[in-house]
Each structure stands twice: as structure tokens, then as C-alpha cells.
Motif scaffolding. Structure first.
Motif, PDB file in Angstrom:
ATOM      1  N   ALA A 120       0.830  -1.211   0.000  1.00  0.00           N
ATOM      2  CA  ALA A 120       0.000   0.000   0.000  1.00  0.00           C
ATOM      3  C   ALA A 120       0.856   1.249   0.000  1.00  0.00           C
ATOM      4  CB  ALA A 120      -0.934  -0.015   1.202  1.00  0.00           C
ATOM      5  N   ALA A 121       1.962   1.194   0.736  1.00  0.00           N
ATOM      6  CA  ALA A 121       2.812   2.384   0.841  1.00  0.00           C
ATOM      7  C   ALA A 121       3.928   2.369  -0.192  1.00  0.00           C
ATOM      8  CB  ALA A 121       3.399   2.463   2.248  1.00  0.00           C
ATOM      9  N   GLY A 122       4.143   1.227  -0.851  1.00  0.00           N
ATOM     10  CA  GLY A 122       5.240   1.145  -1.805  1.00  0.00           C
ATOM     11  C   GLY A 122       6.570   1.274  -1.098  1.00  0.00           C
ATOM     12  N   ALA A 123       6.760   0.443  -0.061  1.00  0.00           N
ATOM     13  CA  ALA A 123       7.964   0.583   0.743  1.00  0.00           C
ATOM     14  C   ALA A 123       8.412  -0.760   1.265  1.00  0.00           C
ATOM     15  CB  ALA A 123       7.696   1.521   1.910  1.00  0.00           C
ATOM     16  N   LEU A 124       9.684  -0.824   1.624  1.00  0.00           N
ATOM     17  CA  LEU A 124      10.202  -1.979   2.355  1.00  0.00           C
ATOM     18  C   LEU A 124      10.209  -1.627   3.828  1.00  0.00           C
ATOM     19  CD1 LEU A 124      13.262  -3.253   0.249  1.00  0.00           C
ATOM     20  CD2 LEU A 124      11.011  -4.309   0.490  1.00  0.00           C
TER      21      LEU A 124
END
Lengths: 300, 515
Positions: B313-317
Motif C-alpha cells: 500500500a505504501a510502496g515501501a520496504l
């Protein structure tokens, strides 16, 4: 007085009759070949008078009859009879040889389960034609000969609702034939023969694509059959003992052996294909009991 | 004394024989199960004739072997190859509900079709199969589709010893959840036994994922108590996959991470020995990992045991210290869904991608705990990612519409290969530095030399049905749509028409010789 004597001689002469009925009791052509004692020639060699033709109407005489003292009376009352014509006769021809031309149909009952891949039942219907000849052995009732025939049968089946398989067999056959004339018009015979069997078969499959394979094979075939033939005897024919042609039919049964075919149809390919290999589908032995019905014309 | 046969009788018998023909041996259908790829060949199962057909390319020819499986009272429900591709498994079940006293059996055939199969009594018509990466076991269970049985135990399983003849029929001791999947989370290296040591005792652990719980079992000793872990149906935690981290100096106890199908938490089950030493148990905790978690992996830095999750959803690791459950986030600024690690310069690099995304993101993990501002690198995939296949440590293959992209990470190079039609990267094989491609529906086998990235294509005579690579004979086998059996064999070292050959009709081999 001499006129009276002549009239009596004509009146006592036997009437013309058809002597053919008496000849029907004579031996048949085959039986006639059996050596007979040195008796006088049978009635068949006697001259056979022809039936009398219908009388031709003749106009009544318009002049008075001549004096009885100068013209003898006619042998019988009525119109004058034209001179009798003699029926043409042929000499009997004993049967020394026979040549048959015929066609036949039949069925081979194949016992190899592999046949069912090509047919939904075990019987293969075939049709063909035959030319054969034989000759009398000695003075007996036995005829020995041979001939050649050709027969063809074909079939098609669907395997597993997914593959089409068809087969066509064409085979020329040379055979030896031994026939015994039980009575003229009824022969018992047996024949054995063989020849090449030319088989063409194909297998096809189809889903989104269509593929097929084709194979031709030449195998050996041997055939042995026995049966009976019925034909018109000479005595039933117009020329009777001299008849040169007759016709009949025959029924036979036996066994046909064909060597096995290693079925490996080569796939159909387009131009310049990749090297393509097929698979060995197994052996096919088209052999089994056979029956046959044929009609023939015989020259003898 | 029998009267002699007369000709009339013989004739009548012949007619009778023709009329009373035995049943047509070529009735029925010819619908084989899809081929199974083994190390040496392809294997088809013919349920109608209770046969397994082994097709083995050998040089210019193809050898076909057949083996019986079951009988007329049974039917083969499914078939599969073992993970080492040295065996073929086939499950027989009763042919119909009217067949009684017929046991379900699992057959294990050697891949070459020679020798007798090993037969296991598995007691139920299982519909799914899980194979252990160490190649030692298979677990049969009822998958999500259940069974056609009138009544079946959804948590019944069979543990099959693929090295021997043993089978354990077991029912899971859960909390009522229905079994969905079976995993072997501790087995990371293919073909190697990797037991999990818990309290000094080695265990071979399988995880059984149910609706909202996980059941753990030691496959080396199924008699041990099973560990059933409820993960909170009240919070909507539905296990999707698991990952087992062996214990080490950074975190002594093995930990099983459970990814949820939705939500922003990862379940962490710390495996500890029972007090009486009879087995193991699990200590449950839920780790918050952002808004969502679509994939995860563990990574040990020199000082911190991390769990890395992808927050789609956040486009993050999201990096989480599993000891403290504290962590940090590295934004990717691109779509992210899946990740994998690759070796790079003595360290590790995370590669993140998403289906439908237009970038591959790479992030060097070496010293990540000290480089909070580290930004990922991006490799652009112009036309979007449809499929991604990892070729080796340094290369991936990306399918994207009518294009294929070969991505080389060391050079950070993305090479597009255009085609007239779409390529499926799953229909590919990597042999040395040569990538071979064969997509269903196409008529081309293409090769790409990954050193020069020079593609070449070879025209086949027929459209591709499926693409297989056989490591045993080192051959590419292309199957074509034909029930008679139709394939093209290609030499992967020299894929050309001069070295390829076609075989047709092998599935009908010997079909005329049946009794």
C-alpha cells in the motif's frame, strides 16, 4: 390300281413328331463321356425331324379335277403341305475343359483384435472378380485347374472417439482348383491359392490441428476354400449336349491367411519439414474365416 | 462321443463368430492427464486404460514405456512429478461411488518407467499434494476445493516417505479451521535436509495453514504432539504463507513468520522446547509491519536480525528487528509487491517488483541499519511487468505484452526483445548462458545468448502446446496439441532445424497389440 397302292403307302407312313422328348432321357454331357459299351449309337445321333410348320393357305382349284384315270388322288384330303424343313442340329460336345468368368462378394471374419481399430466389427466385406479354368482328369468326374482373382475390401473406424483409422486391401490371387462333378449342374470344389496383399492404411487425429499418417504394405496371403457350385446343366440348355456356355453361382467358405503388418504410418508433412518420425502402433494380422458367394458364366 | 462337425456346422459357426464379436477394444475415450515433466522425459497418465506412459527422448529416437496403475475399479485422479524429477506420483481412487472396498493408493514410479512402483495406502481421495524441498516427503491433503466425497475429513492428511515405503495417515489437531495449504518453511536449500534445531533437538517441521490458524508438526516424529497456533480470527488474520528463520547467535530460537492474506501484521511464532523435552511449542506475537504486507524475507545484518516485509500500500520496504519489533521503512516510490534477495559483492541485495509495475527496485542491504537514508535503485520496464522469472543470481526475465526484458543486475542493463506475439517467460529454460523460450501458441523456439544478448529464433512445424526442459538428456521438448502424441525435440546447445526432430504417434505406440 397303282395309284391306289401309292395312296395306301402314304397313308401308312408314320407322322412327323418331335423326338426331342425322347432324347431328354439320354445321358448328360458329363455322364456321356463315361465309356459306354459298343452298342449302336444312341438315339441322340439319329436324325431329328423338325416340327411341322403351320400350313400355308392355298387357293381352291378353279378348274375341274382331272380324270381319275390320268391323275392319282392326293394322299389326304385338305390343302397341300409345303415340303418339311429340317431342324438344325449340333453334335454333342463332351465337357473336357471349362473356363469361368465370375464376380463374388464375401466376408472375412478377422480374429485379430487389432482389426477392430479399423472396423467396428470383425467382419470385412469384400468383393472381387475371378477368371479360372479347369480340365477333366482322365475320364472321371474330377476337374483340375486354376485361375486368378482379385478382391478388395476397405473399412474405416474411429478409435477412442479421437482418431480416424482406415484400411484398404487389394489383392490378386492365383489358385489351384479341384472340382468334382457330383451331377452335372452341381459341383463340389476346393481351391488353394496365394498372392501378394497390398494394404494401404492411414491414421489421423484432430483437435486444434489435424495430423495424419499413411502407410502402404505388401504382405503375403494364402487362401483355402471349399464349397459348391450350381449351374445350368447342358440338358437344360437349348442346345443341350452341344451347349458351349452356361452360368451358375457358387458358395464357399474357408480361411484366408495374411502375414502380419507392422503398422507404422508415416506422418504427412509439409514442404521442407523437420525430420519426422512415427511410432510403431503394433502388428495387424488380417486373417480369419472367409465365406464367399459368386456368380459365374462358364464356357465349356 | 461328439458327432463330427459337418461343413454346414462349420459354416454356421463361422457366421456366428462374425456376428458375436467381443467388445470393441477401442471404445471409450482417449483423454490423458497433462504431461508431467521428469528429469528424463515426459509422463502421461491414461486414466481410461489405467496406464502411465513414459516418453523418453534418447538421441534421435523416443522410447515409450508403459506401466499399469490401478485396475478397472479405480481411476487416476491426478499425477505429479517429485521435486527432484526422479519419480512420478499418481493417486488412484475408486472409479465411481458405486465401487466399494477400494482403497485409495499413491503410486510412485521411477521417472524412467523401469522397475516396479512403490504403492502407498493413503486412505482418502486427496486432492492436493505438497512436496518437501529436501525431496524426502510428500504430504497429501484436501485442498481448497475439497473433495467429491459425500463426507470427508478436511484435516486428514497422509505423510508419504518418498525414500521408502512408509505412509502416516494423520488428522490435524487444530481448532476447527479447514486446511488450505501445507508448507515446509524450514527447508530452504533444495535437495538438502535442513532440520530445525529447537532446544538442541532437530525437528523437520511442516506448517499446515488453516483458516485462521497454523498447525506445526514434526515430520520426523508425527507421534509427537502437534502445535496448533490460533492467529486471531477476530482480527481477520488468515495465514497465506510462512517463513522459518533458524536460530542463530542474533536470535537463538527458531522463529516461524506467518504472512496474513490481509492486514498489516505478521505473525511470529518463536519455537521453543517443551519443558519436559518431549517436543516443542510456540510463543505467539504479532509484528506490525505497516499498512499491508504482501511478501517477506528475513535478513541478518551483522548485528540485527531483520524481517523485511513489502508494504504494497505504501510502496515501501519495512525492516523490523525481530527482537524488539522496532524498525524502519525504506520508500521505493514505485509499485511493490514481491521481493527476493540476491548475492552481491559479499552482501545481499533486495529486489522488489510488482505485477503491473514499471520498475524493478534494488536495495543493497549491506550496512542498511547504519544507512537509513539509503535510496533504492530503479530499473525501468517501459511496458510494465506481467511476469517475472528469476533466471539466476544476476538475471531475471520479465514478460511484458509482446516484449521480453532481460534484466542484468550487475550491469544494471535492461534489454528489450520484441516479438510479434506475447511471450510467456514461464515457458523458458536457462542452459548456461543461453536462454531458451517457447511460448504456447507460437511456432517459434527462440534463444538468447545472455552474453551477447543476441536472439535467434527457430521455426517449428507446429504450434507449441507446452515447453519442457529435460535436464537428464539435456533436451528441450516441445509438445504439440495432438492426442496421438506429437513433440519436437530441440538441442538446447544448438537449436536449429537441422538438429531438431519431430515424433508423432508415440502415445498410440503398441495400441494394436492389446489383447
Amino acid at each position: 390300281m397303282p395309284s391306289l397302292v401309292l395312296a395306301l403307302v402314304f397313308a401308312a407312313a408314320p407322322a412327323a413328331t418331335d423326338r426331342g422328348a425322347a432324347e431328354a432321357e439320354a445321358p448328360t454331357a458329363v455322364e456321356a463321356w463315361t465309356p459306354a459299351p459298343a452298342d449302336p449309337p444312341p438315339a441322340a445321333v439319329a436324325p431329328t425331324p423338325a416340327p411341322m410348320p403351320m400350313p400355308v393357305p392355298v387357293a381352291a382349284p378353279t378348274q375341274p379335277p382331272p380324270p381319275a384315270v390320268t391323275q392319282p388322288p392326293p394322299p389326304s384330303a385338305g390343302p397341300p403341305t409345303p415340303p418339311p424343313t429340317r431342324k438344325r442340329t449340333w453334335p454333342d460336345r463332351p465337357i473336357r475343359w471349362r473356363v469361368d468368368l465370375g464376380g463374388d462378394i464375401g466376408t472375412t471374419v478377422n480374429f485379430d483384435p487389432a482389426w477392430r481399430a479399423f472396423d467396428d466389427n470383425r467382419s470385412a466385406f469384400h468383393a472381387g472378380g475371378t477368371i479360372r479354368g479347369d480340365f477333366r482328369l482322365g475320364d472321371g468326374r474330377v476337374f483340375l485347374g486354376g485361375g486368378a482373382s482379385f478382391r478388395r475390401f476397405a473399412s474405416y473406424n474411429t478409435l477412442y472417439q479421437a482418431f480416424g483409422a482406415d484400411i484398404t486391401v487389394r489383392e490378386p490371387l492365383a489358385f489351384l482348383r479341384l472340382a468334382v462333378v457330383v451331377r452335372e449342374g452341381f459341383d463340389v470344389f476346393a481351391h488353394v491359392g496365394g498372392g501378394p496383399s497390398f494394404t494401404a492404411l492411414s491414421l489421423s487425429s484432430w483437435t486444434s490441428t489435424y495430423n495424419s499418417g499413411y502407410q502402404q504394405a505388401v504382405t503375403g496371403m494364402a487362401d483355402a476354400q471349399a464349397g459348391v457350385s450350381l449351374y445350368l446343366p447342358k440338358k437344360w440348355l437349348p442346345r443341350r449336349g452341344a451347349a458351349r456356355a452356361t452360368a451358375g453361382f457358387e458358395l464357399s467358405a474357408g480361411y484366408t491367411f495374411r502375414s502380419k503388418i507392422k503398422v507404422r504410418p508415416e506422418p504427412d508433412v509439409y514442404d521442407d519439414p523437420l525430420p519426422t518420425h512415427s511410432s510403431d502402433l503394433g502388428d495387424l494380422a488380417v486373417r480369419g474365416f472367409v465365406w464367399r458367394f459368386g456368380v459365374f458364366v462358364r464356357f465349356q | 462321443m461328439h458327432p463330427p462337425l459337418r461343413p454346414r456346422s462349420v459354416f454356421a459357426l463361422a457366421l456366428l463368430a462374425g456376428a458375436c464379436a467381443p467388445p470393441d477394444p477401442y471404445e471409450g475415450t482417449f483423454e490423458l492427464l497433462p504431461p508431467v515433466t521428469t528429469r528424463d522425459g515426459l509422463v502421461w497418465v491414461d486414466p481410461a486404460r489405467d496406464e502411465v506412459v513414459f516418453v523418453l527422448p534418447e538421441g534421435e529416437s523416443v522410447t515409450t514405456r508403459r506401466a499399469a496403475v490401478g485396475d478397472e475399479h479405480t481411476v487416476v485422479a491426478w499425477s505429479a512429478a517429485s521435486r527432484d524429477q526422479k519419480s512420478v506420483l499418481a493417486l488412484t481412487i475408486p472409479a465411481s461411488a458405486k465401487e466399494e472396498d477400494i482403497d485409495e493408493q499413491l503410486y510412485r514410479f521411477p521417472a524412467d518407467g523401469e522397475g516396479e512402483p512403490v504403492v502407498y495406502d493413503v486412505q482418502a481421495p486427496f486432492t492436493a499434494l505438497a512436496l518437501s524441498p529436501d525431496h524426502r516427503r510428500a504430504i497429501l491433503y484436501f485442498g481448497g476445493d475439497g473433495s467429491s466425497e459425500q463426507l470427508h475429513n478436511a484435516n486428514q492428511i497422509a505423510i508419504v516417505d518418498l525414500a521408502g515405503k512408509g505412509v502416516e495417515n494423520v488428522t490435524l489437531n487444530g481448532f476447527g479451521g479447514t486446511l488450505k495449504a501445507v508448507e515446509f518453511p524450514g527447508q530452504i536449500v533444495e535437495g538438502e535436509e535442513t532440520p530445525i534445531v529447537i532446544g538442541g533437538v532437530a525437528h523437520d517441521i511442516a506448517a499446515f495453514l488453516a483458516d485462521s490458524e497454523v498447525v506445526l508438526m514434526d515430520l520426523d516424529d508425527p507421534a509427537l504432539d502437534q502445535v496448533a497456533v490460533p492467529l486471531g480470527s477476530d482480527i481477520g488474520f488468515s495465514p497465506r504463507t510462512t517463513l522459518l528463520r533458524p536460530g542463530n547467535d542474533l536470535f537463538v530460537d527458531p522463529a516461524l513468520f506467518v504472512l496474513s492474506a490481509q492486514g498489516g501484521e505478521v505473525g511470529m511464532l518463536t519455537l521453543v522446547a517443551e519443558g519436559d523435552g518431549s517436543g516443542f511449542t510456540a510463543q505467539i506475537s504479532l509484528i506490525p509491519v505497516g499498512q499491508t504486507s504482501s511478501d517477506f524475507i528475513f535478513y541478518d545484518s551483522p548485528s540485527v536480525p531483520y524481517l523485511i516485509t513489502v508494504d504494497a500500500a505504501a510502496g515501501a520496504l519495512v525492516f523490523t528487528d525481530i527482537r524488539t519489533q522496532g524498525g524502519f521503512t525504506v520508500p521505493l516510490a514505485s509499485a511493490a509487491e514481491s521481493l527476493f534477495l540476491r548475492d552481491v559483492d559479499g552482501g545481499k541485495q533486495a529486489v522488489v517488483w510488482a505485477r503491473g509495475g514499471t520498475q524493478l527496485s534494488t536495495l543493497d542491504l549491506d550496512g542498511i541499519e547504519d544507512s537509513l537514508g539509503r535510496k533504492p535503485k530503479r530499473l525501468k520496464i517501459e511496458t510494465g511487468i506481467d511476469e517475472l522469472v528469476v533466471l539466476d543470481n544476476d538475471r531475471v526475465l520479465v514478460g511484458s505484452g509482446n516484449k521480453l526484458y532481460v534484466v542484468a543486475f550487475p550491469e544494471e542493463q535492461v534489454t528489450p526483445l520484441s516479438s510479434q506475439v506475447a511471450y510467456d517467460p514461464r515457458g523458458s529454460a536457462l542452459v548456461g548462458d543461453r536462454l531458451l523460450l517457447g511460448t504456447a501458441g507460437q511456432q517459434w523456439v527462440s534463444t538468447v545468448d545472455l552474453q551477447t544478448l543476441n536472439p535467434e529464433s527457430m521455426l517449428l512445424d507446429h504450434a507449441i502446446g507446452a515447453f519442457h526442459y529435460l535436464p537428464g538428456p539435456d533436451r528441450i521438448v516441445i509438445t504439440h496439441d495432438d492426442p496421438a502424441g506429437h513433440l519436437t525435440i530441440v538441442d538446447p546447445a544448438d537449436p536449429s532445424r537441422s538438429t531438431s526432430h519431430v515424433h508423432w504417434g508415440f502415445l498410440l505406440q503398441g495400441v494394436l497389440d492389446q489383447e
